[in-house]
Design an enzyme around this catalytic site. Structure first.
Site, PDB file in Angstrom:
ATOM      1  N   SER A 139       0.856  -1.187   0.000  1.00 54.65           N
ATOM      2  CA  SER A 139       0.000   0.000   0.000  1.00 54.65           C
ATOM      3  C   SER A 139       0.888   1.231   0.000  1.00 54.65           C
ATOM      4  CB  SER A 139      -0.884   0.003   1.256  1.00 54.65           C
ATOM      5  OG  SER A 139      -1.520   1.254   1.445  1.00 54.65           O
ATOM      6  N   TYR A 152      -1.416  -1.248  10.609  1.00 56.63           N
ATOM      7  CA  TYR A 152      -1.626  -1.454   9.178  1.00 56.63           C
ATOM      8  C   TYR A 152      -0.455  -0.913   8.365  1.00 56.63           C
ATOM      9  CZ  TYR A 152      -3.563  -1.102   4.495  1.00 56.63           C
ATOM     10  OH  TYR A 152      -3.744  -1.202   3.136  1.00 56.63           O
TER      11      TYR A 152
END
Length: 272
Positions: A139, A152
């Site tokens: 990401s 995350y």
């Protein structure tokens, strides 16, 4: 032994799109997720549309022996994997102390542990055959610390650095390793995490161009790709040091995920 592309988190979002585009390229598939009904429907559609073989493998990647169970099923099917797409993942967001510890633990099992375990399990076979590829989905959050997405973003930093390191190890040995670093993509990820404000730059793309960019980059043997001009600029032009300043700047952007009461949004399920 027949070979296939294995896609985790294949029942929706980027995983389902990877499966569709790989089937269009003629790849047989192994579709891995927890949602049997959605996997079966996808497999039947791809078989009908593209004439490929598509195998459904129901597996919860939070289970500590998930990779072994996957490889046992592959052996039972008589299949080898020549392309591994480590796509499954989920996120939590909010104040760290408000996030349930077991959710962050499961997040690491899916985002990091299962990804590494499956790569350990399947890459040696690729080496023996002298060809293969691994696509790890990270990401843009992996390029810097992200307050309120602490676990995350750290997990995606791991995926990015792990993928780049493996690529360097296996260059010249027939194995391609690509790390995909998308910005916000309109998938069930944001429904699961509990707030669309988790798309902190305020805009989203769809899975189709992201996967198309990933497969094109894999064809070109690139190390990583950040689809979208805005995402690429943010990933490459933002200064990385001093890290404390970068983190402070990031916090001004990510704080909007906090509800007015200070409560926390966190995922209820991972992309499966």
């Amino acid at each position: 032994m027949p070979t296939a592309a294995l896609v985790t988190g294949a029942s929706s979002g980027l995983g389902a799109e990877f499966a569709a585009q790989l089937a269009a390229r003629g790849h047989d598939l192994v579709l891995v997720a927890r949602s049997e009904a959605r996997l079966t429907a996808l497999a039947e559609r791809l078989i009908t549309e593209h004439g490929v073989h598509a195998h459904v493998l129901v597996q919860d990647l939070t289970e500590p022996d998930a990779a072994r169970r996957v490889t046992d099923r592959l052996a039972a099917l008589g299949l080898s994997v020549d392309l591994l797409v480590n796509n499954a993942g989920f996120g939590t967001c909010g104040r760290f102390e408000d996030i349930a510890a077991d959710r962050d633990h499961d997040q690491l099992l899916v985002n990091v542990v299962a990804l590494v375990d499956l790569t350990h399990a399947l890459l040696p076979g690729m080496l023996e055959r002298g060809a293969g590829a691994v696509v790890n989905v990270a990401s843009t959050a992996g390029f810097q610390p992200s307050p309120y997405f602490a676990v995350y973003s750290a997990s995606k930093s791991f995926v990015l650095n792990f993928g780049l390191a493996l690529r360097q190890e296996y260059r010249g040995r027939g194995i391609r390793v690509l790390t995909l670093c998308p910005g916000p993509v309109d998938t069930p990820f944001f429904d699961a995490i509990g707030t669309r404000d988790a798309a902190v730059n305020g805009s989203m793309t769809t899975p189709e161009p992201v996967v198309r960019a990933a497969l094109r980059s894999l064809d070109r043997d690139r190390g990583y790709v950040t689809p979208g001009l805005g995402n690429a600029l943010a990933a490459h032009l933002l200064p990385r040091r001093p890290r404390t300043l970068v983190t402070a700047l990031a916090e001004r952007i990510t704080r909007k995920v906090l509800a007015p009461s200070g409560t926390t949004a966190q995922s209820k399920e991972y992309a499966a």
